[in-house]
Scaffold this motif. Structure first.
Motif, PDB file in Angstrom:
ATOM      1  N   UNK A 146       0.826  -1.205   0.000  1.00 33.60           N
ATOM      2  CA  UNK A 146       0.000   0.000   0.000  1.00 33.60           C
ATOM      3  C   UNK A 146       0.865   1.262   0.000  1.00 33.60           C
ATOM      4  N   UNK A 147       2.013   1.194   0.657  1.00 35.50           N
ATOM      5  CA  UNK A 147       2.926   2.339   0.657  1.00 35.50           C
ATOM      6  C   UNK A 147       3.333   2.690  -0.776  1.00 35.50           C
ATOM      7  N   UNK A 148       3.644   1.695  -1.566  1.00 34.34           N
ATOM      8  CA  UNK A 148       4.070   1.902  -2.950  1.00 34.34           C
ATOM      9  C   UNK A 148       2.945   2.503  -3.787  1.00 34.34           C
ATOM     10  N   UNK A 149       1.726   2.045  -3.560  1.00 29.76           N
ATOM     11  CA  UNK A 149       0.570   2.600  -4.295  1.00 29.76           C
ATOM     12  C   UNK A 149       0.492   4.109  -4.093  1.00 29.76           C
ATOM     13  N   UNK A 150       0.616   4.543  -2.845  1.00 31.60           N
ATOM     14  CA  UNK A 150       0.474   5.974  -2.556  1.00 31.60           C
ATOM     15  C   UNK A 150       1.740   6.762  -2.889  1.00 31.60           C
ATOM     16  N   UNK A 151       2.882   6.105  -2.858  1.00 37.39           N
ATOM     17  CA  UNK A 151       4.105   6.781  -3.297  1.00 37.39           C
ATOM     18  C   UNK A 151       4.041   7.086  -4.792  1.00 37.39           C
ATOM     19  N   UNK A 152       3.491   6.172  -5.563  1.00 32.73           N
ATOM     20  CA  UNK A 152       3.343   6.405  -7.005  1.00 32.73           C
ATOM     21  C   UNK A 152       2.352   7.537  -7.268  1.00 32.73           C
ATOM     22  N   UNK A 153       1.273   7.581  -6.477  1.00 36.10           N
ATOM     23  CA  UNK A 153       0.307   8.676  -6.627  1.00 36.10           C
ATOM     24  C   UNK A 153       0.970  10.011  -6.309  1.00 36.10           C
ATOM     25  N   UNK A 154       1.820  10.013  -5.303  1.00 36.05           N
ATOM     26  CA  UNK A 154       2.532  11.241  -4.925  1.00 36.05           C
ATOM     27  C   UNK A 154       3.525  11.640  -6.008  1.00 36.05           C
ATOM     28  N   UNK A 155       4.264  10.672  -6.488  1.00 39.07           N
ATOM     29  CA  UNK A 155       5.257  10.936  -7.542  1.00 39.07           C
ATOM     30  C   UNK A 155       4.603  11.528  -8.779  1.00 39.07           C
ATOM     31  N   UNK A 156       3.423  11.052  -9.133  1.00 41.22           N
ATOM     32  CA  UNK A 156       2.760  11.471 -10.368  1.00 41.22           C
ATOM     33  C   UNK A 156       1.867  12.700 -10.174  1.00 41.22           C
ATOM     34  N   UNK A 157       1.822  13.231  -8.965  1.00 37.19           N
ATOM     35  CA  UNK A 157       0.983  14.396  -8.674  1.00 37.19           C
ATOM     36  C   UNK A 157       1.565  15.645  -9.353  1.00 37.19           C
ATOM     37  N   UNK A 158       0.745  16.491  -9.972  1.00 37.28           N
ATOM     38  CA  UNK A 158       1.267  17.704 -10.626  1.00 37.28           C
ATOM     39  C   UNK A 158       2.006  18.602  -9.629  1.00 37.28           C
ATOM     40  N   UNK A 159       3.204  19.005  -9.977  1.00 41.64           N
ATOM     41  CA  UNK A 159       4.021  19.830  -9.081  1.00 41.64           C
ATOM     42  C   UNK A 159       3.737  21.309  -9.341  1.00 41.64           C
ATOM     43  N   UNK A 160       3.099  21.955  -8.358  1.00 36.79           N
ATOM     44  CA  UNK A 160       2.758  23.367  -8.493  1.00 36.79           C
ATOM     45  C   UNK A 160       3.311  24.215  -7.344  1.00 36.79           C
ATOM     46  N   UNK A 161       3.431  23.618  -6.162  1.00 35.80           N
ATOM     47  CA  UNK A 161       3.846  24.363  -4.980  1.00 35.80           C
ATOM     48  C   UNK A 161       5.133  23.774  -4.393  1.00 35.80           C
ATOM     49  N   UNK A 162       5.659  24.464  -3.378  1.00 37.49           N
ATOM     50  CA  UNK A 162       6.856  23.958  -2.690  1.00 37.49           C
ATOM     51  C   UNK A 162       6.555  22.631  -1.993  1.00 37.49           C
ATOM     52  N   UNK A 163       5.349  22.507  -1.446  1.00 42.34           N
ATOM     53  CA  UNK A 163       4.956  21.238  -0.817  1.00 42.34           C
ATOM     54  C   UNK A 163       4.928  20.115  -1.852  1.00 42.34           C
ATOM     55  N   UNK A 164       4.429  20.422  -3.049  1.00 42.98           N
ATOM     56  CA  UNK A 164       4.393  19.416  -4.118  1.00 42.98           C
ATOM     57  C   UNK A 164       5.807  18.971  -4.486  1.00 42.98           C
ATOM     58  N   UNK A 165       6.720  19.930  -4.541  1.00 44.05           N
ATOM     59  CA  UNK A 165       8.117  19.621  -4.882  1.00 44.05           C
ATOM     60  C   UNK A 165       8.735  18.707  -3.830  1.00 44.05           C
ATOM     61  N   UNK A 166       8.501  19.052  -2.555  1.00 44.90           N
ATOM     62  CA  UNK A 166       9.049  18.236  -1.469  1.00 44.90           C
ATOM     63  C   UNK A 166       8.445  16.835  -1.482  1.00 44.90           C
ATOM     64  N   UNK A 167       7.124  16.764  -1.658  1.00 49.39           N
ATOM     65  CA  UNK A 167       6.446  15.466  -1.668  1.00 49.39           C
ATOM     66  C   UNK A 167       6.944  14.603  -2.818  1.00 49.39           C
TER      67      UNK A 167
END
Length: 233
Positions: free
Chosen positions: A197-218
């Motif tokens: 399950x960790x990998x599932x959500x890590x992939x969702x995080x990786x593929x999330x559009x990067x718009x903010x500093x939080x997005x970059x860090x995540x």
């Protein structure tokens, strides 16, 4: 300008990250009796404090912002954003004041976060904040917990399972709204030894559009954790 119009303008400026401008237009209203203006002023002041140089400057500015939250809460102690921003301010202030303050105020901060969730259950930020609190407390090492108990008294307690449940509530309230929440779901699963399950959500995080500093860090943390877990795709 009417107070409702000021609130709307403040929200538009917040989306544009024009925090100084919000403070400029709302600060003359800091003695008013409009809760909606007061918590928005406090929100902007919190963002502004991040741009200050020294910890002493940040602490002083945060304490000013906290006064605004306190005024808002005196006017309406059942407003979820009053409790949310009180929790955020207390957390930031105690971090600058040191470990003793963090431990002494831990339960107070948690109480405000739970009130924010009670009065504003549809706001994913409220659930994310209490999740972050639980995760941070759960992540304190056994040695540090014992040291804190000896020096300061009983430290707050939480588990990674508790943190995960809060993060999942945030995701349920508004799916895919915050990259950092997706990351924290993944990190909670990892702490619970559920790497699938960790990998599932890590992939969702990786593929999330990067718009903010939080997005970059995540995004960076997700990529690094996926590598650590041996995921190549």
């Amino acid at each position: 300008m009417a107070d409702a119009e000021l609130s709307s303008q403040a929200d538009q400026l917040y989306d544009q990250m024009e925090y100084a401008k919000i403070v400029e237009i709302l600060e003359p209203k800091k003695e008013c009796d409009d809760v909606e203006l007061l918590w928005r002023l406090a929100r902007a002041m919190y963002e502004q404090h991040k741009r200050l140089g020294s910890d002493a400057e940040k602490l002083s500015y945060l304490q000013q912002g906290k006064v605004t939250v306190e005024r808002a809460m005196q006017l309406n102690d059942k407003h979820p954003n009053c409790h949310k921003w009180m929790a955020i301010y207390l957390n930031a202030i105690t971090k600058l004041q040191g470990s003793r303050a963090q431990i002494e105020q831990g339960q107070v901060i948690k109480g405000h976060m739970l009130k924010a969730c009670e009065y504003g259950p549809s706001d994913p930020t409220n659930w994310h904040l209490i999740g972050m609190w639980a995760f941070t407390v759960a992540d304190i090492s056994w040695t540090m917990r014992k040291l804190a108990q000896v020096i300061f008294g009983e430290p707050p307690k939480a588990t990674f399972q508790e943190a995960l449940e809060y993060f999942l509530k945030a995701e349920e309230a508004q799916p895919g709204s915050y990259s950092m929440n997706l990351l924290m779901i993944a990190k909670s699963y990892q702490k619970l030894k559920d790497n699938d399950n960790a990998i599932v959500y890590l992939k969702k995080t990786r593929d999330y559009p990067v718009k903010t500093m939080d997005d970059q860090q995540a995004h960076k943390e997700a990529v690094d954790l996926l590598k650590y877990l041996g995921v190549k795709d």
